[in-house]
Scaffold this active site. Structure first.
Site, mmCIF file in Angstrom:
data_model
loop_
_atom_site.group_PDB
_atom_site.id
_atom_site.type_symbol
_atom_site.label_atom_id
_atom_site.label_comp_id
_atom_site.label_asym_id
_atom_site.label_seq_id
_atom_site.Cartn_x
_atom_site.Cartn_y
_atom_site.Cartn_z
ATOM 1 N N LYS A 84 0.840 -1.212 0.000
ATOM 2 C CA LYS A 84 0.000 0.000 0.000
ATOM 3 C C LYS A 84 0.867 1.250 0.000
ATOM 4 O O LYS A 84 0.649 2.172 -0.796
ATOM 5 C CB LYS A 84 -0.889 -0.010 1.253
ATOM 6 N N ASN A 85 1.834 1.262 0.911
ATOM 7 C CA ASN A 85 2.585 2.503 1.117
ATOM 8 C C ASN A 85 3.574 2.793 -0.002
ATOM 9 O O ASN A 85 4.176 3.867 -0.033
ATOM 10 C CB ASN A 85 3.264 2.490 2.490
ATOM 11 N N ASP A 99 -4.456 11.824 13.022
ATOM 12 C CA ASP A 99 -5.407 10.713 12.954
ATOM 13 C C ASP A 99 -5.257 9.837 14.180
ATOM 14 O O ASP A 99 -4.605 10.226 15.148
ATOM 15 C CB ASP A 99 -5.275 9.939 11.645
ATOM 16 N N ARG A 136 -4.617 10.243 4.198
ATOM 17 C CA ARG A 136 -3.564 11.177 4.531
ATOM 18 C C ARG A 136 -2.465 11.189 3.460
ATOM 19 O O ARG A 136 -1.872 12.217 3.165
ATOM 20 C CB ARG A 136 -2.981 10.768 5.893
#
Ligand code: EPU
Length: 500
Positions: A84-85, A190, A166
């Site tokens: 994902k990152n 968050d 984000r």
């Protein structure tokens, strides 16, 4: 102009309608039957196949849950797709070159869908497809994304998307570099912490940008273009390193970034940028040297495997005294995490792109300290706490990256875990068995950690707010089931909304 988020764009179009990821007959009571129409709400529509509109009263918010029965040993093989990152930033990097960029091995998760929408609103055409070269679970869990970037992309990322993702802030660097102006909503903090932007701003300032804040937006401009500079980061921030690299590749002259983040995802982004024509030396070290070029070209690039998802399975295998082979991610990126599993009594075998974790006895307590890569990843902290909670002895767990990461300790306490936190330290005294209970996911990793802790609990554990898990794990329930867990996904009505 209003826009609707098209999470369904990530849904496969070439399989039967309603063929969700929950196999027939496994949906919880009150949830949509298998084959029910997909719903439009991003948080609950996908990938579980259950959502609002099929049973909830008008005055309640629907909450997806995962229920697991404790006691299973995880056994089998699980495949991990792209990180994902990494994929989120690779998609942002596409903005640096007009034309068609293709990124493969992109995880099929909510965050990626939101990034697709961010790019669409910037004027890109974004398409998600099954990669015909891939089969098995990888085909279900990953997509190829094709991004057609216009000559003149838009310059604004709105709060309605940025608050949900984000990582949208990573369009700041590429858009500023290409267009000399950008407005991105300030993402705020968050559930895991306050999450500042000061290093992004200071670095872009050094590259000649003027940055201001107005009405909740970060506004950056560099009418005369960016120019190379020497930047020293106070902390090896992943996001700041990425934004600055993506800005510096099109700046005039040479930029150095000292104390840069060294995560494998940074290396992946630098690799793609280099394929695009950027000149970057030092990826994976703490000093990056970037010689700006006039323009970049679009490319095809495969996302690096997700070391955090892979690490999640490593800890899950150890906690459940299981035997799990994880494919698709390099164990070299998990060296310290796998060392911890070995110290706890696990047996780890590695291959270049796969590893196997076996645990034949109750784990022994180990201490863990999170640090920037190559240290123990903060995103695996919930799994480390889970392991400590069922180990023999006491563990000291120290979190050095996010100030709110221990928030989920209260939920672990509901499962009977013995955790005492003090600032950024937690002392965890292991128990032979946890006790199943309803708990709430507070962020992606805490959610996954709670489900896995539930595997070591007596009875049933119900984890709510699993839309957090959907943000980072392509189909957690299907993977768990394939590893032998009795698990189902469903939904429960939440508290009535007091404002209605
Ligand atoms: N920080 C600042 N100022 C800045 C930038 C960061 O104070 O300008 C602070 C943050 O508040 C935080 C620390 O520095 O306390 C580390 O932040 P970093 O910038 O390294 O993290 P990030 O880029 O915001 C990424 C991942 C996180 C992962 C961290 C650390 C993405 C989209 N997110 O966040 O992943 O935990 O690096 O490795 O890449 C997750 O996947 O669940 C997740 C939270």
């Amino acid at each position: 102009m209003t826009h609707s988020l098209r999470i369904s764009d990530l849904t496969v179009t070439d399989r039967p309608a309603g063929a969700g990821t929950v196999p027939p007959g496994t949906a919880a009571p009150g949830s949509a039957p298998s084959g029910a129409a997909a719903c439009s709400d991003a948080a609950s529509a996908w990938p579980g196949g259950v959502g609002p509109g099929d049973g909830g009263a008008a005055s309640v918010n629907d909450v997806s849950v995962i229920r697991v029965r404790g006691g299973a040993r995880l056994c089998g093989t699980v495949h991990v797709v792209g990180a994902k990152n990494s994929a989120l930033k690779l998609m942002a990097a596409a903005l640096l070159a007009p034309g068609r960029t293709v990124i493969t091995n992109v995880p099929r998760i909510t965050d990626i869908a939101i990034m697709g929408e961010v790019l669409r609103r910037l004027g890109c055409a974004v398409r998600f497809e099954i990669d015909p070269a891939v089969d098995g679970p990888a085909a279900e869990h990953s997509r190829t994304v094709t991004i057609d970037v216009p000559e003149q992309p838009g310059t604004e990322a709105d709060y309605d998307l940025v608050r949900r993702l984000r990582a949208s802030i990573c369009v700041l660097g590429p858009l500023l570099a290409r267009l000399g102006y950008v407005r991105v909503a300030h993402p705020g903090g968050d559930a895991i912490g306050s999450r500042g932007l000061d290093m992004h701003v200071a670095g872009l300032n050094r590259l000649g940008a003027e940055i201001s804040g107005e009405h909740g937006f970060v506004i950056a401009s560099a009418p005369a273009g960016l120019r190379g500079a020497d930047i020293v980061l106070e902390f090896p921030s992943v996001g700041a390193t990425e934004n600055l690299v993506m800005a510096a590749v099109l700046a005039r002259g040479v930029t150095t970034i000292d104390n840069a983040a060294r995560e494998p995802e940074i290396v992946d982004i630098c690799t793609m940028l280099t394929e695009m024509g950027a000149r970057i030396i030092g990826a994976g070290t703490s000093t990056l040297t970037i010689e700006g070029v006039r323009e970049l070209r679009p490319v095809r690039h495969a996302t690096v495997g997700d070391r955090i998802v892979a690490g999640t399975w490593a800890f899950a295998a150890a906690m459940t005294r299981g035997d799990v082979t994880v494919t698709g991610a390099s164990p070299a990126f998990l060296e310290i995490a796998l060392d911890k599993v070995v110290s706890a009594g696990g047996l780890v075998e590695t291959r270049p792109d796969a590893f196997r974790v076996r645990m034949d006895r109750r784990p022994t307590a180990v201490d863990v300290v999170t640090l920037p890569y190559p240290g123990f990843a903060t995103d695996l902290l919930p799994m480390a706490i889970g392991l400590a909670s069922v180990s023999e002895g006491a563990s000291l767990v120290t979190e050095n990256i996010f100030d709110g990461r221990f928030m989920f300790a209260n939920e672990m306490a509901r499962l009977g875990a013995d955790i005492k936190t003090d600032g950024h330290h937690a002392v965890v005294r292991g128990r032979d068995r946890l006790s199943g209970a309803p708990v709430r996911a507070t962020d992606i990793r805490a959610g996954a950690g709670l489900v896995i802790a539930g595997l070591c609990a007596d009875g049933v554990t119900e984890v709510s707010h699993v839309h957090h898990i959907d943000r980072g794990y392509p189909d957690f329930v299907a993977d768990l089931r394939a590893l032998g867990v009795e698990v189902e996904r469903g939904r429960v009505p939440e508290e009535p909304d007091p404002t209605l």
